[in-house]
Design an enzyme around this catalytic site. Structure first.
Site, PDB file in Angstrom:
ATOM      1  N   ASP A 115      42.246  12.467 -17.611  1.00  0.00           N
ATOM      2  CA  ASP A 115      40.945  11.960 -18.069  1.00  0.00           C
ATOM      3  C   ASP A 115      41.099  10.493 -18.461  1.00  0.00           C
ATOM      4  O   ASP A 115      40.387   9.979 -19.319  1.00  0.00           O
ATOM      5  CB  ASP A 115      40.494  12.806 -19.281  1.00  0.00           C
ATOM      6  N   LYS A 131      39.442  12.380 -13.528  1.00  0.00           N
ATOM      7  CA  LYS A 131      38.188  11.624 -13.665  1.00  0.00           C
ATOM      8  C   LYS A 131      38.249  10.456 -12.689  1.00  0.00           C
ATOM      9  O   LYS A 131      39.286   9.816 -12.554  1.00  0.00           O
ATOM     10  CB  LYS A 131      38.094  11.116 -15.102  1.00  0.00           C
ATOM     11  N   GLY A 155      43.093  14.063 -27.905  1.00  0.00           N
ATOM     12  CA  GLY A 155      43.652  15.401 -27.742  1.00  0.00           C
ATOM     13  C   GLY A 155      42.648  16.533 -27.645  1.00  0.00           C
ATOM     14  O   GLY A 155      43.017  17.698 -27.761  1.00  0.00           O
ATOM     15  N   TRP A 170      41.038  17.632 -25.043  1.00  0.00           N
ATOM     16  CA  TRP A 170      41.289  18.481 -23.867  1.00  0.00           C
ATOM     17  C   TRP A 170      42.458  19.439 -24.160  1.00  0.00           C
ATOM     18  O   TRP A 170      42.449  20.578 -23.734  1.00  0.00           O
ATOM     19  CB  TRP A 170      41.589  17.624 -22.625  1.00  0.00           C
TER      20      TRP A 170
HETATM   21  C1  LIG Z   1      38.839   9.173 -22.331  1.00  0.00           C
HETATM   22  S1  LIG Z   1      40.350   9.062 -23.138  1.00  0.00           S
HETATM   23  C2  LIG Z   1      40.959  10.631 -22.931  1.00  0.00           C
HETATM   24  C3  LIG Z   1      40.323  11.622 -23.810  1.00  0.00           C
HETATM   25  C4  LIG Z   1      41.016  12.945 -23.780  1.00  0.00           C
HETATM   26  N1  LIG Z   1      40.872  13.618 -22.515  1.00  0.00           N
HETATM   27  C5  LIG Z   1      40.505  13.883 -24.854  1.00  0.00           C
HETATM   28  O1  LIG Z   1      39.946  14.869 -24.524  1.00  0.00           O
HETATM   29  O2  LIG Z   1      40.672  13.595 -26.011  1.00  0.00           O
HETATM   30  C6  LIG Z   1      41.294   8.073 -22.073  1.00  0.00           C
HETATM   31  C7  LIG Z   1      42.697   7.874 -22.515  1.00  0.00           C
HETATM   32  O3  LIG Z   1      43.443   7.338 -21.445  1.00  0.00           O
HETATM   33  C8  LIG Z   1      44.537   6.683 -22.021  1.00  0.00           C
HETATM   34  N2  LIG Z   1      45.241   5.854 -21.045  1.00  0.00           N
HETATM   35  C9  LIG Z   1      44.745   4.848 -20.330  1.00  0.00           C
HETATM   36  N3  LIG Z   1      45.698   4.361 -19.533  1.00  0.00           N
HETATM   37  C10 LIG Z   1      46.806   5.069 -19.754  1.00  0.00           C
HETATM   38  C11 LIG Z   1      48.136   5.022 -19.239  1.00  0.00           C
HETATM   39  N4  LIG Z   1      48.491   4.134 -18.326  1.00  0.00           N
HETATM   40  N5  LIG Z   1      49.011   5.902 -19.697  1.00  0.00           N
HETATM   41  C12 LIG Z   1      48.669   6.803 -20.633  1.00  0.00           C
HETATM   42  N6  LIG Z   1      47.431   6.890 -21.145  1.00  0.00           N
HETATM   43  C13 LIG Z   1      46.530   6.020 -20.722  1.00  0.00           C
HETATM   44  C14 LIG Z   1      43.897   5.908 -23.146  1.00  0.00           C
HETATM   45  O4  LIG Z   1      44.838   5.561 -24.122  1.00  0.00           O
HETATM   46  C15 LIG Z   1      42.868   6.889 -23.637  1.00  0.00           C
HETATM   47  O5  LIG Z   1      43.333   7.547 -24.776  1.00  0.00           O
END
Ligand SMILES: C[S@@+](CC[C@H](N)C(=O)[O-])C[C@H]1O[C@@H](n2cnc3c(N)ncnc32)[C@H](O)[C@@H]1O
Length: 848
Positions: free
Chosen positions: A117, A157, A56, A58
């Protein structure tokens, strides 16, 4: 993506610490901060959708930056801890359920910004790991197209992969502006980049193919390999991520030289092989043996064949010419022979079909071909002109940024129409044809000269027209084109190369044919037409004038610096360094000026009359003394203009302390980097230009407001290029420091100096006394000698030092500060223990 452990050393970087400090849940927060800083989309948004938002950070950044009461919705596979002002829920963004939930939260609103992201959670709770990151990005874009407002922003991303370009293509269809960027907080080792798509076009209907991973990421046919590019870009090797090519497991490739002669694509070989070998194979190669013995196969050719990877354009050309010559000798078809054959066949056909009249169609076809050729030619010319203009534009911008002096641009001499203009004067000057033109004769440029001139150019062939054949020309043209591209690329990448190129282009001394004594005699008087001996007298009498002259008429001193060099050294930075410019003007500067400067240095007041400002009388030459007084302060001339002196070295408070007694700047080089730079500057390996260039980088003007000091300090270690250090410079600095350290400390030096001074005084006294004794009357010579000897021995004998009195700090002396009562002379306070220890030590020493 499963959260990686934050315990690995690499992960606990400054962004991680900064995130902790600022209370963000992940270091990823800074990626959004930096993206927003660049594009400023958050401040303009009222509704934001964050896809893949856990944990969270972002959402935190968005909540901070967006206007109050904005609607922020975050979704992720993992649960997100509540964030004030943010709606979060758990769902898979690829599902319809997620879409429905988002719709519920947004109600009738449309999102101004959609963030994504996400990275696939391979191998964790999310079993559906068939989606790769690119597909996830496409899925998020699918959601974005549904919820974004027209003109909205989508940030995603993506990872650099084979699908990257396809993704970008799709983004470009749906948004007006698409930019890929990598924020500084994104690790360099990570292949991630962020694509910021602005200006959503919001089409009424979107072709489902745009959003279908199967059609978007469909494999494209491999483009034909560009072998030519390999010749000049050997370092830009495309990595084969899939491993070695089938059946090709070596990096080092060797080919028999005879095969290079036989091939129809020599450039491909030059681009992909390491060596052309002359070694005979086990079963023997007749062609190779013949090739080995041919006179054309010179030592130079063999050396070139030995390592193709180190060759330059000139060597490649040489090898191609060698191949053509050998092919001709071997009787292989060359373009020349094929053309001759074709011509012979055509002539035979003509003879038999004399009566046949060419049809109108044929004529039209030829005309069309001609037209096409003309068009091609004109587009090529236009392109070249555009390139030239762009180059000039770039140079002007550089000049405006003070990165280049106007004389480096080479515009003045070439004239506004450029180097190729009909009345371009510089080339005429270079050929020294001025003499002839002045005398009304046409200067004849000999073939050899012309060839030489051509050879020095980029498109040189090194052969006469007769010898060259079209095949060779074609190859050369290709090579030249590639070489130009290579140079441009290199110039883009390498500032040093750019500077070198600029120097080469505008170097006045590029004409190579002057021998030492000719140059010494006079560059301008050089004989152009060797036969016309009768001209020599005239030339002696009236030295030829250059067509391009400097407006400044100051004559160049023989053996002195060129005007350009003078211009360079006239800069402020060199003004105080003696020996660089011994200009006559410097001598003209009044002695009184120099005196005054000297006086000032020695702390003497300047003579009163020098300080009195004097009026300049019109038309009357100003005396040096007057000049000096004029420069002393503000003055007014007869016309009422206020004369303000240029500079006041005596008032230069900043410089005052940094000068040696001889006026030179006292620059103490104390770091190995500075020493390396100084050495490189002195030897010309580095120019001022390079130093200035190196001073700028993408972080030079980075905003550091509000960042903690430790962070800025840490950043400063990495946000500028590391200065090179040579071994010699490091050794020199080490030696210097060693010398510094070996010096006695100031206190000791002062004591020694005092001692020396006192000895001097004593000696002086002694001398006087001896002189008095020697001159004295009433003493025999023997008595005199004895008295002097006595004096000498008395002076030599040292005064016995006062004994140091040791006072034990007990009784009345306990805790006394300063001199103990009743003690005269030198003393030392010791405590009882110290005394005992001293005694013990003495005892031990005695025993030994
Ligand atoms: C790099 S993190 C995001 C970090 C976030 N932007 C932050 O600032 O805290 C990537 C996230 O993508 C989520 N994710 C991956 N595939 C997903 C999907 N199909 N649906 C929802 N979330 C997904 C993962 O659970 C992970 O928490």
């Amino acid at each position: 993506m499963g959260f990686q452990k934050k315990t690995g050393k690499g992960r606990l970087d400054k962004w991680y610490k900064l995130a902790k400090e600022k209370g963000y849940r992940a270091r990823a927060a800074f990626k959004l901060v930096q993206l927003n800083k660049k594009y400023g989309f958050l401040e303009k948004s009222k509704v934001l959708l964050d896809l893949c938002a856990a944990p969270g950070s972002w959402c935190q950044v968005a909540a901070e930056a967006m206007p109050k009461n904005s609607l922020i919705v975050g979704v992720d596979l993992s649960p997100i801890k509540a964030i004030p002002g943010v709606i979060t829920f758990q769902s898979d963004i690829t599902t319809d359920k997620c879409r429905a939930t988002i719709r519920q939260h947004l109600k009738t609103w449309k999102a101004d910004t959609v963030l994504h992201d996400g990275a696939p959670n391979v191998g964790t709770a999310w079993v559906q790991d068939s989606f790769n990151q690119a597909e996830l990005a496409l899925q998020s874009m699918k959601l974005a197209t549904e919820f974004l407002v027209e003109g909205g922003t989508f940030v995603t991303k993506v990872f650099r992969s084979k699908d990257y370009n396809s993704l970008l293509w799709v983004f470009n269809q749906l948004f007006t502006k698409v930019e890929a960027t990598k924020p500084p907080s994104s690790r360099n080792v990570s292949a991630e980049i962020f694509v910021v798509c602005r200006g959503f076009k919001a089409p009424k209907k979107i072709d489902p193919k745009f959003l279908d991973p199967k059609s978007v990421f469909a494999e494209l046919a491999e483009p034909a390999p560009n072998n030519e590019a390999k010749v000049y870009n050997p370092e830009v090797k495309k990595r084969k991520r899939g491993g070695y090519e089938e059946g090709d497991y070596t990096q080092y490739k060797e080919l028999r030289a005879s095969e290079f002669i036989q091939t129809i694509d020599p450039i491909a070989i030059l681009g992909s092989y390491n060596k052309l070998s002359f070694d005979q194979p086990a079963n023997g190669d007749v062609a190779l043996a013949a090739l080995d013995k041919m006179p054309e196969t010179t030592g130079e050719i063999r050396t070139c064949c030995n390592d193709l990877k180190v060759l330059g354009r000139k060597e490649f050309k040489m090898l191609l010419r060698w191949r053509l010559k050998v092919r001709e000798k071997f009787g292989f078809p060359t373009k020349k022979t094929t053309d001759a054959k074709a011509a012979a066949e055509a002539a035979a056909a003509e003879a038999t079909e004399e009566a046949e009249v060419e049809s109108m169609d044929e004529e039209l076809k030829i005309q069309a071909e001609l037209q096409a050729l003309k068009d091609k030619d004109s587009t090529k010319k236009k392109r070249e002109k555009r390139k030239e203009n762009e180059k000039k534009q770039r140079e002007i911008v550089r000049m405006q940024l003070n990165m280049m002096a106007p004389m480096d641009i080479g515009m003045e001499e070439a004239g506004p129409r450029g180097q190729d203009a009909m009345f371009a004067l510089k080339p005429i000057d270079k050929l020294e044809a001025t003499n002839k033109i002045v005398k009304g004769k046409m200067a004849v440029i000999s073939d050899a000269d012309a060839r030489k001139d051509r050879d020095s150019g980029i498109g040189s062939s090194g052969e006469t027209d007769d010898e060259s054949d079209e095949e060779e020309d074609r190859l050369e043209r290709e090579l030249d084109g590639l070489y130009d591209q290579y140079r441009e690329k290199k110039a883009d990448r390498d500032a040093k190369y750019r500077a070198k190129k600029a120097r080469q282009e505008h170097d006045d001394g590029e004409w190579e044919g002057v021998s030492g004594d000719e140059a010494a005699s006079s560059g301008d008087d050089m004989e152009f037409d060797q036969d016309s001996s009768d001209d020599s007298d005239d030339e002696d009498a009236a030295p030829s004038k250059r067509l391009v002259t400097d407006l400044d008429n100051t004559p160049t001193e023989a053996g002195g610096l060129s005007k350009r060099a003078k211009g360079f050294f006239n800069q402020d930075i060199f003004k105080d360094i003696p020996g660089i410019l011994d200009e006559p003007e410097a001598e003209v500067a009044s002695e009184s000026d120099a005196d005054m400067a000297d006086d000032h240095k020695q702390g003497k007041p300047a003579p009163a009359e020098k300080k009195t400002p004097t009026k300049k009388t019109k038309g009357k030459p100003v005396e040096p003394a007057e000049q000096s007084s004029a420069s002393e302060g503000e003055d007014e001339d007869a016309a009422g203009f206020e004369v303000v002196k240029n500079h006041e070295p005596e008032d230069d408070w900043e410089d005052k302390d940094k000068r040696l007694p001889d006026g030179r700047l006292d620059i103490d080089i104390i770091t190995a980097e500075a020493m390396t730079l100084a050495h490189n500057l002195a030897t010309g390996q580095v120019t001022k230009h390079d130093v200035m260039d190196d001073g700028f980088n993408k972080r030079a003007f980075m905003d550091r407001d509000g960042l903690p000091d430790w962070f800025i300090e840490d950043e400063s270690k990495h946000d500028r290029p590391q200065k090179p250090i040579t071994k010699a410079a490091a050794a020199a600095i080490k030696e210097k420091l060693r010398a510094y350290n070996a010096r006695p400390i100031k206190k000791v030096r002062e004591a020694k100096a005092r001692k020396k001074f006192k000895e001097g005084q004593r000696l002086e006294k002694l001398k006087k006394k001896s002189a008095l004794l020697a001159d004295g009357e009433g003493m025999t010579e023997k008595e005199k000698a004895e008295s002097i000897a006595k004096l000498m021995s008395k002076a030599k004998s040292k005064k016995p030092k006062d004994k140091v009195k040791v006072v034990v700090a007990k009784g009345v002396n306990r805790g006394v500060q300063g001199r103990p009562k009743g003690v005269k002379g030198r003393y030392k306070i010791v405590d009882a223990r110290m005394k005992k220890e001293m005694r013990a030590m003495k005892r031990i020493a005695k025993r030994k």
